[in-house]
Design an enzyme around this catalytic site. Structure first.
Site, short mmCIF file in Angstrom:
data_model
loop_
_atom_site.label_atom_id
_atom_site.label_comp_id
_atom_site.label_asym_id
_atom_site.label_seq_id
_atom_site.Cartn_x
_atom_site.Cartn_y
_atom_site.Cartn_z
NE ARG A 42 0.87 -1.17 3.49
CZ ARG A 42 -0.04 -1.69 2.69
NH1 ARG A 42 -1.14 -1.02 2.41
NH2 ARG A 42 0.14 -2.88 2.15
CB SER A 147 5.84 -3.83 -14.22
OG SER A 147 5.63 -5.10 -14.79
CE1 TYR A 171 2.20 -4.32 -10.13
CE2 TYR A 171 2.73 -5.35 -12.24
CZ TYR A 171 3.14 -4.78 -11.05
OH TYR A 171 4.48 -4.68 -10.76
CB THR A 206 8.87 -9.82 -3.93
OG1 THR A 206 7.80 -9.58 -4.85
CG2 THR A 206 10.18 -9.29 -4.49
P1 NAP Z 1 6.43 -6.50 -2.20
O1 NAP Z 1 7.48 -7.40 -1.67
O2 NAP Z 1 5.00 -6.91 -2.12
O3 NAP Z 1 6.64 -5.08 -1.50
C1 NAP Z 1 5.75 -4.03 -1.76
C2 NAP Z 1 6.06 -2.92 -0.79
O4 NAP Z 1 5.12 -1.85 -1.02
C3 NAP Z 1 5.87 -3.34 0.68
O5 NAP Z 1 6.84 -2.71 1.48
C4 NAP Z 1 4.49 -2.81 1.01
O6 NAP Z 1 4.29 -2.56 2.39
C5 NAP Z 1 4.55 -1.51 0.23
N1 NAP Z 1 3.24 -0.89 0.10
C6 NAP Z 1 2.12 -1.38 -0.46
N2 NAP Z 1 1.12 -0.50 -0.32
C7 NAP Z 1 1.63 0.58 0.32
C8 NAP Z 1 1.10 1.81 0.76
N3 NAP Z 1 -0.19 2.13 0.58
N4 NAP Z 1 1.92 2.70 1.37
C9 NAP Z 1 3.22 2.40 1.57
N5 NAP Z 1 3.78 1.24 1.21
C10 NAP Z 1 2.98 0.33 0.59
O7 NAP Z 1 6.66 -6.19 -3.74
P2 NAP Z 1 7.98 -5.99 -4.63
O8 NAP Z 1 8.00 -7.09 -5.60
O9 NAP Z 1 9.15 -5.71 -3.78
O10 NAP Z 1 7.55 -4.68 -5.44
C11 NAP Z 1 8.21 -3.44 -5.33
C12 NAP Z 1 7.90 -2.62 -6.58
O11 NAP Z 1 8.45 -3.29 -7.73
C13 NAP Z 1 6.39 -2.48 -6.85
O12 NAP Z 1 6.12 -1.18 -7.34
C14 NAP Z 1 6.15 -3.50 -7.95
O13 NAP Z 1 5.04 -3.18 -8.74
C15 NAP Z 1 7.44 -3.44 -8.71
N6 NAP Z 1 7.71 -4.63 -9.53
C16 NAP Z 1 7.86 -5.85 -8.94
C17 NAP Z 1 8.10 -6.96 -9.76
C18 NAP Z 1 8.28 -8.34 -9.20
O14 NAP Z 1 8.38 -9.30 -10.00
N7 NAP Z 1 8.36 -8.52 -7.88
C19 NAP Z 1 8.18 -6.81 -11.16
C20 NAP Z 1 8.01 -5.57 -11.71
C21 NAP Z 1 7.79 -4.47 -10.88
P3 NAP Z 1 3.56 -3.65 3.35
O15 NAP Z 1 4.61 -4.63 3.76
O16 NAP Z 1 3.06 -2.80 4.48
O17 NAP Z 1 2.45 -4.28 2.55
#
Ligand code: NAP
Length: 248
Positions: A42, A147, A171, A206
């Site tokens: 974004r 998740s 969430y 993350t």
């Molecule tokens: P993260 O490091 O917080 O990254 C999230 C990403 O989503 C960032 O690039 C963020 O951009 C982007 N984002 C948020 N809102 C947005 C919007 N409105 N438009 C476009 N981009 C947007 O989280 P992550 O852990 O990598 O998570 C990635 C996915 O895996 C998510 O769907 C999360 O629910 C899922 N997940 C994660 C975990 C975990 O343990 N980490 C476990 C299960 C599932 P900005 O940098 O601009 O904020």
């Protein structure tokens, strides 16, 4: 590309939320297969920095600006993908937020709405906008980043640690709704050959969880990448982790 092989060398993928975390690593792993990856972010500056990082490793990546909560931004991104490439083979709906690290009784309606705006409506908005381009692919694949918290079965399984957990109502319910979107789109698109699956990456270090998760982004990206590269005889309309099929 033949009809028998999955999308690889001459394929085009779009990953939302690709500027950091699991999305950036999914982009890296797909691009390492020779796939041209459109790294969605974004924020232009953050997105272009991530693209520069991967390009420095010799990987085929491009920046595309996309805020999943903005219809204008998503429409613009879809038009841009069409203008640049004319089709899309892989869509990874990775962008997500987790705001409520506290009990559900403390959650505000506004935080619940904001969570759904990104994790549910955002995925729907992006999928709907990109679907016409995915329908031009011979091997369309949609991967929704879910998740284990979105599993109704696991949330009430006495053997699961999730049963004792008392937070993340917004969430968890957003990921349960996302899983139903996987089911509904998966059923509808099955006949056209587009596979739609949910991926559970596991609890991963993350920014989303202040890096408390024990898993690495390299480990977390493995399942969504595998689902993005499924061969035509692979599964659709399921939820998967490293351990295979998971319960809804
Ligand atoms: P993260 O490091 O917080 O990254 C999230 C990403 O989503 C960032 O690039 C963020 O951009 C982007 N984002 C948020 N809102 C947005 C919007 N409105 N438009 C476009 N981009 C947007 O989280 P992550 O852990 O990598 O998570 C990635 C996915 O895996 C998510 O769907 C999360 O629910 C899922 N997940 C994660 C975990 C975990 O343990 N980490 C476990 C299960 C599932 P900005 O940098 O601009 O904020």
């Amino acid at each position: 590309m033949t009809d028998e092989t999955p999308p690889t060398a001459d394929s085009i993928a779009l990953v939302t939320g690709a500027n950091k975390g699991i999305g950036k690593e999914i982009s890296r792993q797909l691009a390492a297969q020779g796939i041209l990856v459109l790294m969605g972010a974004r924020d232009r500056e953050r997105g272009e920095k991530a693209v520069t990082d991967l390009k420095a490793q010799g990987l085929p990546v491009e920046f595309i600006q996309i805020d999943v909560t903005s219809q204008t931004s998503v429409d613009h991104a879809a038009a841009e993908v069409e203008r640049r490439h004319g089709r899309l083979d892989i869509l990874v709906n990775n962008a997500g937020i987790a705001l409520d690290w506290f009990p559900g009784s403390e959650l505000t309606v506004e935080a619940l709405q904001n969570t759904f705006e990104t994790n549910v409506f955002g995925v729907f908005r992006v999928t709907k906008a990109l679907l016409p381009l995915l329908q031009r692919s011979k091997h369309g694949r949609i991967v929704n980043m879910s998740s284990g918290l979105g599993s109704l079965t696991r949330q009430v399984d006495p053997a699961s640690p999730l049963t004792a957990q008392n937070m993340l109502l917004a969430y968890s319910s957003s990921k349960a709704a996302l899983n139903m979107m996987t089911v509904q789109f998966g059923k509808e698109l099955k006949a056209s050959g587009i596979k739609v699956n949910s991926a559970n990456p596991g609890f991963t270090a993350t920014d989303m969880n202040q890096h408390r998760g024990p898993r690495t982004v390299e480990q977390a990206a493995a399942t969504p990448v595998r689902l993005a590269l499924l061969t035509d005889d692979g599964p659709t309309t399921g939820v998967f982790s490293d351990d295979g099929a998971e319960p809804w």
